[in-house]
Motif scaffolding. Structure first.
Motif, mmCIF file in Angstrom:
data_model
loop_
_atom_site.group_PDB
_atom_site.id
_atom_site.type_symbol
_atom_site.label_atom_id
_atom_site.label_comp_id
_atom_site.label_asym_id
_atom_site.label_seq_id
_atom_site.Cartn_x
_atom_site.Cartn_y
_atom_site.Cartn_z
ATOM 1 N N ARG A 172 0.839 -1.205 0.000
ATOM 2 C CA ARG A 172 0.000 0.000 0.000
ATOM 3 C C ARG A 172 0.873 1.253 0.000
ATOM 4 O O ARG A 172 1.804 1.352 0.802
ATOM 5 N N ASN B 99 -1.596 6.637 1.740
ATOM 6 C CA ASN B 99 -2.986 6.184 1.822
ATOM 7 C C ASN B 99 -3.304 5.760 3.262
ATOM 8 O O ASN B 99 -2.952 4.671 3.692
ATOM 9 N N PRO B 100 -3.973 6.639 4.033
ATOM 10 C CA PRO B 100 -4.159 6.396 5.471
ATOM 11 C C PRO B 100 -5.089 5.229 5.791
ATOM 12 O O PRO B 100 -5.854 4.780 4.944
ATOM 13 N N LEU B 101 -5.001 4.764 7.046
ATOM 14 C CA LEU B 101 -5.802 3.617 7.499
ATOM 15 C C LEU B 101 -7.030 4.102 8.249
ATOM 16 O O LEU B 101 -7.065 5.251 8.710
ATOM 17 N N LEU C 202 -1.416 12.909 8.034
ATOM 18 C CA LEU C 202 -2.496 13.904 8.116
ATOM 19 C C LEU C 202 -2.757 14.266 9.581
ATOM 20 O O LEU C 202 -2.463 13.483 10.483
ATOM 21 N N THR D 202 -5.709 14.566 10.615
ATOM 22 C CA THR D 202 -7.041 14.004 10.864
ATOM 23 C C THR D 202 -6.932 12.479 10.912
ATOM 24 O O THR D 202 -5.966 11.907 10.399
ATOM 25 N N ALA D 203 -7.929 11.851 11.541
ATOM 26 C CA ALA D 203 -7.981 10.391 11.595
ATOM 27 C C ALA D 203 -9.368 9.939 11.179
ATOM 28 O O ALA D 203 -10.369 10.572 11.523
ATOM 29 N N ALA D 204 -9.440 8.847 10.427
ATOM 30 C CA ALA D 204 -10.726 8.265 10.029
ATOM 31 C C ALA D 204 -11.081 7.198 11.055
ATOM 32 O O ALA D 204 -10.290 6.288 11.304
ATOM 33 N N ALA E 139 -7.032 -0.562 10.439
ATOM 34 C CA ALA E 139 -7.246 -1.610 9.440
ATOM 35 C C ALA E 139 -7.778 -1.055 8.131
ATOM 36 O O ALA E 139 -8.850 -0.447 8.104
ATOM 37 N N PRO E 140 -7.046 -1.252 7.054
ATOM 38 C CA PRO E 140 -7.626 -1.037 5.728
ATOM 39 C C PRO E 140 -8.268 -2.351 5.290
ATOM 40 O O PRO E 140 -8.307 -3.313 6.073
ATOM 41 N N SER E 141 -8.768 -2.421 4.083
ATOM 42 C CA SER E 141 -9.342 -3.671 3.588
ATOM 43 C C SER E 141 -8.248 -4.730 3.444
ATOM 44 O O SER E 141 -7.095 -4.405 3.147
ATOM 45 N N GLU F 139 -17.202 -1.204 1.109
ATOM 46 C CA GLU F 139 -16.611 -0.581 2.281
ATOM 47 C C GLU F 139 -17.542 0.456 2.901
ATOM 48 O O GLU F 139 -18.551 0.850 2.320
ATOM 49 N N ILE G 268 -17.353 7.174 3.965
ATOM 50 C CA ILE G 268 -16.454 8.058 4.733
ATOM 51 C C ILE G 268 -16.936 9.498 4.589
ATOM 52 O O ILE G 268 -17.203 9.976 3.482
ATOM 53 N N ALA H 118 -10.332 12.288 -1.007
ATOM 54 C CA ALA H 118 -9.868 11.454 0.104
ATOM 55 C C ALA H 118 -8.563 10.847 -0.352
ATOM 56 O O ALA H 118 -8.506 10.289 -1.447
ATOM 57 N N PRO H 119 -7.519 10.952 0.458
ATOM 58 C CA PRO H 119 -6.253 10.377 0.026
ATOM 59 C C PRO H 119 -6.476 8.899 -0.267
ATOM 60 O O PRO H 119 -7.239 8.249 0.420
ATOM 61 N N MET I 8 -7.911 7.772 -2.850
ATOM 62 C CA MET I 8 -8.967 7.616 -3.846
ATOM 63 C C MET I 8 -8.451 7.890 -5.265
ATOM 64 O O MET I 8 -9.135 7.679 -6.234
HETATM 65 P P1 AMP Z 1 -9.604 1.070 3.012
HETATM 66 O O1 AMP Z 1 -10.112 0.650 4.344
HETATM 67 O O2 AMP Z 1 -8.660 0.093 2.395
HETATM 68 O O3 AMP Z 1 -10.719 1.432 2.131
HETATM 69 O O4 AMP Z 1 -8.738 2.392 3.226
HETATM 70 C C1 AMP Z 1 -9.155 3.425 4.063
HETATM 71 C C2 AMP Z 1 -9.511 4.647 3.304
HETATM 72 O O5 AMP Z 1 -9.940 5.609 4.238
HETATM 73 C C3 AMP Z 1 -8.346 5.339 2.579
HETATM 74 O O6 AMP Z 1 -8.179 4.877 1.268
HETATM 75 C C4 AMP Z 1 -8.732 6.808 2.605
HETATM 76 O O7 AMP Z 1 -9.410 7.147 1.428
HETATM 77 C C5 AMP Z 1 -9.677 6.920 3.795
HETATM 78 N N1 AMP Z 1 -9.087 7.695 4.885
HETATM 79 C C6 AMP Z 1 -8.396 7.231 5.939
HETATM 80 N N2 AMP Z 1 -7.995 8.231 6.747
HETATM 81 C C7 AMP Z 1 -8.436 9.371 6.188
HETATM 82 C C8 AMP Z 1 -8.339 10.755 6.546
HETATM 83 N N3 AMP Z 1 -7.701 11.156 7.648
HETATM 84 N N4 AMP Z 1 -8.926 11.652 5.741
HETATM 85 C C9 AMP Z 1 -9.597 11.250 4.632
HETATM 86 N N5 AMP Z 1 -9.711 9.963 4.236
HETATM 87 C C10 AMP Z 1 -9.146 9.034 5.008
#
Ligand code: AMP
Ligand code: MG
Length: 362
Positions: free
Chosen positions: A59, A63-65, A116, A118-120, A142-144, A181, A184, A230-231, A233
């Motif tokens: 990855r 590309n944030p988690l 970043l 920010t946190a998702a 966790a990403p996918s 997924e 967001i 969204a980073p 994307m």
């Molecule tokens: P995935 O779970 O593999 O779909 O990856 C998580 C996705 O969450 C990333 O590809 C980003 O697009 C999005 N994401 C995670 N953290 C942030 C953030 N701080 N700001 C915007 N988007 C985020």
């Protein structure tokens, strides 16, 4: 070596959950089911463990988690300055397939959020996921659980195909419920901005929080030099190894079905059961593999089968996959978003273009 731990998704065996949780605590990686897709998880506060997620998936570091918590009570561990509007929304929508982008708590290492501020954050509606996080005692980044660029994994078998031998544990917890997924949404702006359409529909979101901003780039892949909303994307995503293209309308699909009679190169059509029935009654469908995604009357079924369909395309003899359009309402917006990323926005408008593309791939 990857250990497989089978856990009942309805009534998780606690000892097995604890075994997987220990791996997270010890800095390891665990693939686990959620209601959206499978996730590839590690302790979000452990930067080496987060680093392993990036390595395993291949990855890109920008590309944030997503950080997973078992309930709103843990929000303060990963986010700061969360406003009342967000707290109220989270209390209604979680657990569920909705990820909130918030100001990040400095305890979360930069690697997890790709630098970043920010946190998702998300609270998944899946018992295995929730108990895994609880017993780990830490939020799980966790990403996918797929190799980067490939379709996300919605079944245990897909996770084994992509990650066996690479992760410490894969939990076998059955199929994901939604198959796409999470949605967001950026909650640091007013109005909130949709960053990725997903299992939680925009229509439903607006009932909770009023108007949200939906950029018109949501269903278009950003050009390499363009800043993605969204980073992550901006990348080609969710893509089968074989080329996949979108049919602009039914004429192209009917043409393709007809063409199969006199072309040597096999083709796959990914479509609804309704489209398949129409094509079957009028065409011979020689040289065509039909991959049926579900009924247009139930787009949740199509969503659930979508990534499976992308993976099935690679198993066929076809040189090329042609997929139909779906209505962009409700979960259809997420379906079309994943299709546009997987096709790299290649839409077939003219029948002749399909013929030449098929020859090229032959
Ligand atoms: P995935 O779970 O593999 O779909 O990856 C998580 C996705 O969450 C990333 O590809 C980003 O697009 C999005 N994401 C995670 N953290 C942030 C953030 N701080 N700001 C915007 N988007 C985020
Ligand atoms: Mg992903």
């Amino acid at each position: 070596m990857t250990e497989i731990i089978r856990i009942n998704p309805i009534n998780p065996e606690i000892r097995r959950v604890m075994e997987a949780a220990k791996v997270i605590k010890d800095g390891g990686t665990v693939a686990f089911p959620t209601e959206t897709v499978y996730g590839l998880g590690a302790n979000c506060f452990d930067k080496d463990a987060c680093g392993r997620i990036f390595e395993i998936k291949g990855r890109p570091a920008d590309n944030p988690l997503i950080l997973h918590i078992p309930g709103q009570g843990w929000l303060g561990r990963v986010a700061r300055d969360v406003d009342q509007r967000t707290l109220e929304f989270a209390s209604k929508a979680w657990p569920g397939p909705i990820t909130l982008v918030l100001k990040k708590n400095t305890d979360v290492p930069d690697i997890a959020t790709a630098g970043l501020d920010t946190a998702a954050v998300r609270c998944p509606a899946h018992r295995i996921a929730l108990e895994l996080i609880e017993y780990s005692g830490v939020p799980i980044a966790a990403p996918s659980a797929n190799i980067s660029t490939k379709p996300s994994t919605t079944r245990f078998e897909h996770v084994v195909d992509d990650l066996d031998g690479k992760v410490d544990v894969i939990i076998d917890g059955g199929d994901a419920t939604f198959g796409v997924e999470s949605t967001i949404i950026n909650m640091t702006t007013n109005p909130p901005v949709l960053l990725r359409p997903g299992a939680f529909t925009v229509e439903e979101l607006e009932k909770y929080i009023g108007r949200i901003s939906v950029p018109d780039t949501v269903n278009r892949t950003a050009a390499p030099d363009e800043v993605a909303i969204a980073p992550g994307m901006k990348y080609r995503h969710y893509a089968p190894d074989k080329k996949l293209v979108l049919a602009s309308d039914g004429t192209i699909l009917r043409g393709a079905a007809m063409l199969s009679g006199d072309m040597e190169e096999p083709l796959a059509i990914l479509c609804s059961s309704e489209t398949a029935n129409t094509l079957k009654t009028t065409m011979k469908l020689r040289n065509i593999s039909m991959i049926i995604l579900g009924s247009e009357d139930n787009l949740y079924e199509v969503a659930k089968n979508l990534f499976d369909g992308f993976r099935a395309l690679d198993e066929t003899q076809a040189k090329l996959g042609l997929i139909q359009k779906f209505d962009e309402r409700g979960i259809g917006l997420a379906i079309m978003n994943r299709i546009s990323k997987a096709t790299g926005n290649i839409t077939i408008e003219k029948f002749g273009d399909l013929q030449s593309m098929l020859k090229q791939e032959a």
